[in-house]
Design a protein around this motif. Structure first.
Motif, PDB file in Angstrom:
ATOM      1  N   GLY A   5      44.592  32.343  45.101  1.00  0.00           N
ATOM      2  CA  GLY A   5      44.641  33.274  44.577  1.00  0.00           C
ATOM      3  C   GLY A   5      45.022  33.256  43.284  1.00  0.00           C
ATOM      4  O   GLY A   5      44.421  33.936  42.077  1.00  0.00           O
ATOM      5  N   ALA A   6      45.349  32.038  42.851  1.00  0.00           N
ATOM      6  CA  ALA A   6      45.690  31.193  41.294  1.00  0.00           C
ATOM      7  C   ALA A   6      44.242  30.679  40.875  1.00  0.00           C
ATOM      8  O   ALA A   6      44.008  31.473  39.408  1.00  0.00           O
ATOM      9  CB  ALA A   6      46.500  30.128  41.668  1.00  0.00           C
ATOM     10  N   THR A   7      43.525  30.675  41.430  1.00  0.00           N
ATOM     11  CA  THR A   7      41.819  29.774  41.108  1.00  0.00           C
ATOM     12  C   THR A   7      41.231  31.408  40.537  1.00  0.00           C
ATOM     13  O   THR A   7      41.274  31.582  39.947  1.00  0.00           O
ATOM     14  CB  THR A   7      40.592  29.633  41.828  1.00  0.00           C
ATOM     15  OG1 THR A   7      42.111  27.838  42.391  1.00  0.00           O
ATOM     16  CG2 THR A   7      39.469  29.985  41.151  1.00  0.00           C
ATOM     17  N   VAL A   8      41.033  32.890  41.550  1.00  0.00           N
ATOM     18  CA  VAL A   8      40.583  33.907  41.237  1.00  0.00           C
ATOM     19  C   VAL A   8      41.295  34.687  39.582  1.00  0.00           C
ATOM     20  O   VAL A   8      40.725  34.832  38.606  1.00  0.00           O
ATOM     21  CB  VAL A   8      40.607  34.651  41.898  1.00  0.00           C
ATOM     22  CG1 VAL A   8      40.042  36.050  41.086  1.00  0.00           C
ATOM     23  CG2 VAL A   8      39.513  34.409  42.955  1.00  0.00           C
ATOM     24  N   LEU A   9      43.067  34.370  40.045  1.00  0.00           N
ATOM     25  CA  LEU A   9      44.108  35.159  38.651  1.00  0.00           C
ATOM     26  C   LEU A   9      43.638  34.389  37.779  1.00  0.00           C
ATOM     27  O   LEU A   9      43.879  35.230  36.686  1.00  0.00           O
ATOM     28  CB  LEU A   9      45.171  35.469  39.374  1.00  0.00           C
ATOM     29  CG  LEU A   9      45.213  35.858  40.856  1.00  0.00           C
ATOM     30  CD1 LEU A   9      46.779  36.098  40.571  1.00  0.00           C
ATOM     31  CD2 LEU A   9      45.149  37.840  40.203  1.00  0.00           C
ATOM     32  N   GLY A  10      43.519  33.293  37.768  1.00  0.00           N
ATOM     33  CA  GLY A  10      43.329  32.079  35.813  1.00  0.00           C
ATOM     34  C   GLY A  10      42.064  32.386  36.175  1.00  0.00           C
ATOM     35  O   GLY A  10      41.983  31.693  34.642  1.00  0.00           O
ATOM     36  N   LEU A  11      41.504  33.254  36.276  1.00  0.00           N
ATOM     37  CA  LEU A  11      39.867  33.296  35.251  1.00  0.00           C
ATOM     38  C   LEU A  11      39.540  34.683  35.461  1.00  0.00           C
ATOM     39  O   LEU A  11      37.918  35.386  35.169  1.00  0.00           O
ATOM     40  CB  LEU A  11      38.418  33.079  36.915  1.00  0.00           C
ATOM     41  CG  LEU A  11      38.766  31.617  36.522  1.00  0.00           C
ATOM     42  CD1 LEU A  11      37.760  31.214  37.789  1.00  0.00           C
ATOM     43  CD2 LEU A  11      38.268  30.179  35.586  1.00  0.00           C
ATOM     44  N   ALA A  52      39.216  32.081  29.688  1.00  0.00           N
ATOM     45  CA  ALA A  52      39.189  31.347  30.726  1.00  0.00           C
ATOM     46  C   ALA A  52      38.099  30.976  31.869  1.00  0.00           C
ATOM     47  O   ALA A  52      37.894  30.217  32.250  1.00  0.00           O
ATOM     48  CB  ALA A  52      40.019  31.941  31.783  1.00  0.00           C
ATOM     49  N   ILE A  53      37.623  31.956  31.331  1.00  0.00           N
ATOM     50  CA  ILE A  53      35.693  31.696  31.779  1.00  0.00           C
ATOM     51  C   ILE A  53      34.846  30.767  31.292  1.00  0.00           C
ATOM     52  O   ILE A  53      34.313  29.967  31.461  1.00  0.00           O
ATOM     53  CB  ILE A  53      35.283  32.836  31.918  1.00  0.00           C
ATOM     54  CG1 ILE A  53      35.835  34.384  32.556  1.00  0.00           C
ATOM     55  CG2 ILE A  53      33.496  32.704  32.438  1.00  0.00           C
ATOM     56  CD1 ILE A  53      35.451  35.132  32.638  1.00  0.00           C
ATOM     57  N   MET A  54      35.224  31.170  29.331  1.00  0.00           N
ATOM     58  CA  MET A  54      34.358  29.711  28.524  1.00  0.00           C
ATOM     59  C   MET A  54      34.824  28.392  29.202  1.00  0.00           C
ATOM     60  O   MET A  54      34.345  27.850  29.220  1.00  0.00           O
ATOM     61  CB  MET A  54      34.862  30.283  27.342  1.00  0.00           C
ATOM     62  CG  MET A  54      34.031  29.364  26.204  1.00  0.00           C
ATOM     63  SD  MET A  54      34.860  27.671  25.848  1.00  0.00           S
ATOM     64  CE  MET A  54      36.428  28.467  25.598  1.00  0.00           C
TER      65      MET A  54
END
Length: 464
Positions: free
Chosen positions: A387-393, A398-400
């Motif tokens: 969940g943290a991985t997805v929410l952090g992107l 964050a994607i860049m």
């Protein structure tokens, strides 16, 4: 500063007479949806400059960044702090722009521009509305290719950086991480602070910084990354035009540098470094060598860290804070470099409670090293980490960061689904194995606070 021009339109200056000049190469790295959402494309220009984009046509913003394959670990002892110093100086002016001309146009469109220096890379970026992406590309490319690095700017910025060092020294919760790195890595490039020291910063001259710039900021050491509502072909044309106009494309037959390698050794376990300071809290990190960012065990170590000290339900939070109220902040973390890694447990507590906190932390390390985690703890940690991985992107910045760092550090791209699959594939046996390998080692300790000789001696039990 005048840079020697190597423009691909002038074969006589590229040294490629009689040879075929490499052509621009573009390929799709990750395939997105039918609408192109999440599609990652990569172009390598003649001269080695890599340009990578992720297209998200449903957003109205774009983040543009340039990653440099240089960090504080590339510095000699007398150059410590040069990478960070240079990061500041690239904002001070180019042949085309003053410092105000760099910042004002981005401010005028509501954008944000910044940079950061790490131990193994540096990044400069701007986040703007998608319609203002050409402006961001022009400004950031100009900074990277046309910096003047004037002597007067070096002298003026020296005071700013010394203030930044002083600010860090005044924050023991931040400073203790530098101390922990030094405890395990010693007086090596990785063990020294990114900011440098007062002595090294005062000793850096304009000529030394300019040479460092010329050596590390050629196209083969750079990755351009853009994410958001961007068109890959347009980004490539604009970046290529910016580098060509600055004469900064380099030799046409040059190849990009690959992911970093190294042979950094970790110091013997059981070390302790204590700084006696008049603070209200004591700040401690108990830890040991971890794994490198190329080690496949990093996924299992991330799950282990999440369960041990990554959230309110983690073992450390429950044992140290919830049940006993011994600390406000307690957590674990893993840092991976090209050839080594660190694993640490941080806690901030009143000085009189340091012994109790360290005793509890050491007990949890020993318990998990010997017996691993329960299946429920592993499942919960995988869910938390996923969940943290997805929410952090969820934003273009964050994607860049993800695609730029991935290209620079690994030379490949993982989609979010790939990352989630790697996390979900971690088993309790994987976690038990990495716990034995990492947590089973004798820990070292870094501490800052009002800790006299008697208390420091008692803390030795934590690393014995």
């Amino acid at each position: 500063m005048t840079r020697k021009a190597h423009i691909t339109a002038r074969p006589s200056s590229s040294g490629n007479e009689g040879r075929a000049v490499p052509r621009q190469r573009t390929r799709t790295v990750l395939k997105g949806t039918a609408e192109g959402i999440g599609t990652v494309r990569k172009t390598t220009l003649p001269g080695g400059l890599r340009i990578i984009t992720e297209t998200l046509p449903t957003v109205r913003s774009a983040t543009f960044g340039i990653w440099a394959h240089v960090g504080s670990r590339d510095e000699t002892p007398s150059l410590n702090g040069a990478t960070h110093y240079l990061e500041h100086l690239l904002f001070k002016g180019t042949k085309r722009r003053s410092a105000l001309d760099i910042s004002a146009p981005i401010d005028a469109v509501g954008g944000e521009m910044n940079a950061f220096t790490a131990k193994e890379y540096t990044c400069y970026y701007a986040r703007v509305l998608d319609t203002d992406l050409p402006l961001a590309i022009d400004v950031v490319c100009d900074m990277l290719t046309g910096s003047l690095i004037r002597a007067e700017d070096v002298d003026a910025e020296r005071g700013v950086i010394l203030e930044e060092i002083a600010m860090t020294e005044d924050d023991p919760g931040d400073c203790v991480h530098d101390l922990f790195a030094h405890t395990l890595l010693g007086d090596t490039a990785l063990g020294r602070p990114v900011l440098g020291s007062v002595e090294t910063v005062e000793g850096l001259t304009r000529d030394r910084i300019a040479r460092f710039y010329r050596r590390h900021y050629d196209p083969t050491h750079l990755v351009v990354a853009a994410a958001g509502n961007v068109d890959h072909a347009k980004v490539v044309r604009q970046v290529r035009a910016a580098f060509e106009s600055a004469g900064a494309l380099g030799r046409a037959d040059a190849l990009p540098v690959g992911p970093r390698a190294g042979h950094q050794a970790i110091r013997t376990a059981g070390r302790m470094e204590v700084l006696d300071r008049r603070t209200e809290q004591a700040h401690v990190i108990l830890g040991m060598p971890g794994v490198s960012r190329h080690d496949e065990r990093r996924w299992a170590l991330s799950v282990l860290s999440a369960a041990l000290g990554g959230g309110m339900s983690s073992r450390l939070f429950q044992e140290v804070r919830e049940k006993r109220g011994l600390a406000y902040s307690v957590y674990s973390y893993a840092s991976g470099f090209a050839d080594c890694g660190l694993f640490g447990i941080y806690a901030g507590c009143r000085p009189g409670q340091v012994q109790d906190v360290l005793k509890l932390c050491r007990a949890e390390l020993d318990q998990v090293a010997a017996h691993g985690l329960t299946d429920d703890e592993v499942r919960r940690a995988i869910g938390q980490l996923s969940g943290a991985t997805v929410l952090g992107l969820e934003d273009t910045g964050a994607i860049m960061h993800r695609i730029g760092k991935s290209e620079l550090c690994w030379g490949e791209q993982l989609s979010v689904d790939d990352m989630l699959a790697r996390i979900s594939s971690v088993t309790p046996d994987d976690v038990r194995a990495v716990a034995r390998d990492v947590l089973g080692r004798r820990p070292s300790l870094a501490a800052i606070g009002p800790l006299g000789d008697r208390q420091a001696a008692a803390m030795q039990d934590a690393v014995s």
